[in-house]
Design a protein around this motif. Structure first.
Motif, mmCIF file in Angstrom:
data_model
loop_
_atom_site.group_PDB
_atom_site.id
_atom_site.type_symbol
_atom_site.label_atom_id
_atom_site.label_comp_id
_atom_site.label_asym_id
_atom_site.label_seq_id
_atom_site.Cartn_x
_atom_site.Cartn_y
_atom_site.Cartn_z
ATOM 1 N N ASN A 58 0.845 -1.187 0.000
ATOM 2 C CA ASN A 58 0.000 0.000 0.000
ATOM 3 C C ASN A 58 0.882 1.240 0.000
ATOM 4 O OD1 ASN A 58 -2.671 -1.435 0.666
ATOM 5 N ND2 ASN A 58 -1.268 -2.148 2.253
ATOM 6 N N TYR A 60 0.802 5.268 0.555
ATOM 7 C CA TYR A 60 0.024 6.374 1.089
ATOM 8 C C TYR A 60 0.740 7.690 0.792
ATOM 9 C CZ TYR A 60 -3.413 3.652 3.710
ATOM 10 O OH TYR A 60 -4.453 2.832 4.066
ATOM 11 N N ASN A 62 0.826 11.117 2.441
ATOM 12 C CA ASN A 62 0.430 11.641 3.754
ATOM 13 C C ASN A 62 -0.521 10.619 4.392
ATOM 14 O OD1 ASN A 62 2.067 13.940 3.245
ATOM 15 N ND2 ASN A 62 0.448 14.730 1.934
ATOM 16 N N ASP A 63 -1.797 10.948 4.609
ATOM 17 C CA ASP A 63 -2.696 9.993 5.276
ATOM 18 C C ASP A 63 -3.622 9.261 4.314
ATOM 19 O OD1 ASP A 63 -1.699 10.601 7.824
ATOM 20 O OD2 ASP A 63 -3.030 12.340 7.995
ATOM 21 N N ASP A 64 -3.404 9.384 3.021
ATOM 22 C CA ASP A 64 -4.372 8.857 2.061
ATOM 23 C C ASP A 64 -3.766 7.781 1.170
ATOM 24 O OD1 ASP A 64 -6.483 10.658 2.813
ATOM 25 O OD2 ASP A 64 -5.342 12.244 1.802
ATOM 26 N N ASP A 65 -4.502 6.694 0.999
ATOM 27 C CA ASP A 65 -4.123 5.614 0.092
ATOM 28 C C ASP A 65 -4.225 6.149 -1.343
ATOM 29 O OD1 ASP A 65 -4.034 3.297 -1.511
ATOM 30 O OD2 ASP A 65 -5.041 2.094 0.017
ATOM 31 N N SER A 83 4.385 6.983 2.152
ATOM 32 C CA SER A 83 4.669 5.837 3.008
ATOM 33 C C SER A 83 4.381 4.546 2.261
ATOM 34 C CB SER A 83 3.791 5.861 4.261
ATOM 35 O OG SER A 83 3.944 7.079 4.955
ATOM 36 N N PRO B 61 -3.489 -2.038 6.667
ATOM 37 C CA PRO B 61 -2.408 -1.063 6.886
ATOM 38 C C PRO B 61 -2.517 -0.345 8.218
ATOM 39 C CG PRO B 61 -3.217 -0.886 4.648
ATOM 40 C CD PRO B 61 -4.116 -1.872 5.339
#
Lengths: 94, 143
Positions: A58, A60, A62-65, A83, B61
Motif C-alpha cells: 500500500n 500512502y 500523507n494519510d491517504d491511500d 509511506s 495497513p
C-alpha cells in the motif's frame, strides 16, 4: 525535487537500514521508480514479475491511500510524505 | 551455520495459543514484537479478511502501523507476525508465500478442533521462491 518516503521494517534491509529515504519525482509513480533505481533490491518485493505492484503493498500520500487519489499519477511535492505500508496476508489453503 | 532460534517468551506464547483457540474455527493473526530473535510481546490484531476467515487472514495497513508504533513505544522491533491454521498443518501455504514480506518471522499455529497444537516459524527466502523453517522455542514460565 526530493520527497520523503517512509520505509516499513521488512524493507529496511534494502535501504541501508534507513526508515526514511528521499527520492525524486513529480508523481508517486516517478518517485517509486526513482526509489527502486536507487535501491534495486526493493523492486522484487514491491512489484510482481509482470511489473504490477503487489496488491499487499500500500502506498500512502500523507494519510491517504493513493488508490483513492490518482494512483501512480498522484502529484507529490517536497512537503509531502509518501509511506510504503504493508498489508500482511496469508491463510491455510491456497 | 544453522539458523538462529526464534525464542517466544512464555506469556507471548500463551497469548498466541489462546488467540488461536478463541478465534477457532477462524484464523487469528497478530504481531510479534521483541528484539534479537526474542519475542517479548504477541500483539493480537483483527483479522480483516473479506475472503473468509476460516482460511484467510489480513492485517490492514492501519493495524500494521499500530504494530510498528507499539514496537517503537517498547523500544523494540517488529519481528514478524503470527497466524493460525484451523484444522490444517502448521506449514505455510502457497498463498502465505505469495503474500510474504522479507526478513519477518512468520509463526504458524495449528489449531486442531479448537485445540492449539504445533507451532512453527518460517522466513521468506531472498528470491521469494520458498519459505525456510527456522527453529522456534516457546519458553516455559519460570513459575
Amino acid at each position: 525535487m526530493a520527497t520523503k518516503i517512509l520505509i516499513p521494517t521488512p524493507l529496511r534491509g534494502y535501504t541501508d537500514q534507513l526508515d526514511e529515504v528521499e527520492a525524486e519525482g513529480g508523481t508517486v509513480g516517478e518517485l517509486l521508480a526513482d526509489l527502486t533505481t536507487r535501491y534495486a533490491d526493493l523492486r522484487k518485493h514491491l512489484y510482481a514479475e509482470d511489473g504490477t505492484r503487489r496488491n499487499f503493498v500500500n502506498i500512502y500520500l500523507n494519510d491517504d491511500d493513493i488508490r483513492y487519489l490518482e494512483k501512480d499519477q498522484t502529484p507529490v511535492t517536497a512537503d509531502d510524505t509518501v509511506s510504503i505500508i504493508p498489508s500482511v496476508a496469508g491463510g491455510a489453503r491456497s | 551455520m544453522g539458523r538462529p532460534t526464534l525464542v517466544i517468551q512464555a506469556a507471548a506464547g500463551v497469548r498466541i495459543r489462546r488467540h488461536g483457540q478463541e478465534a477457532y474455527p477462524h484464523e487469528c493473526c497478530g504481531a510479534l514484537i521483541g528484539r534479537d530473535h526474542v519475542v517479548t510481546e504477541a500483539l493480537a490484531l483483527p483479522n480483516s479478511t473479506d475472503e473468509g476467515p476460516r482460511r484467510r487472514f489480513l492485517v490492514r495497513p492501519v493495524d500494521y502501523l499500530a504494530a510498528e508504533r507499539r514496537a517503537t513505544a517498547l523500544e523494540a522491533e517488529l519481528l514478524g507476525f503470527y497466524h493460525s491454521h484451523p484444522d490444517s498443518p502448521a506449514r505455510p501455504s502457497r498463498y502465505d508465500l505469495e503474500h510474504a514480506w522479507p526478513t519477518f518471522a512468520y509463526v504458524i499455529l495449528a489449531v486442531d478442533r479448537a485445540t492449539p497444537g504445533a507451532l512453527t516459524s518460517w522466513r521468506l527466502r531472498e528470491d521469494r521462491s520458498a519459505f525456510d523453517e527456522e527453529p522456534v522455542v516457546v519458553a516455559q514460565d519460570a513459575e
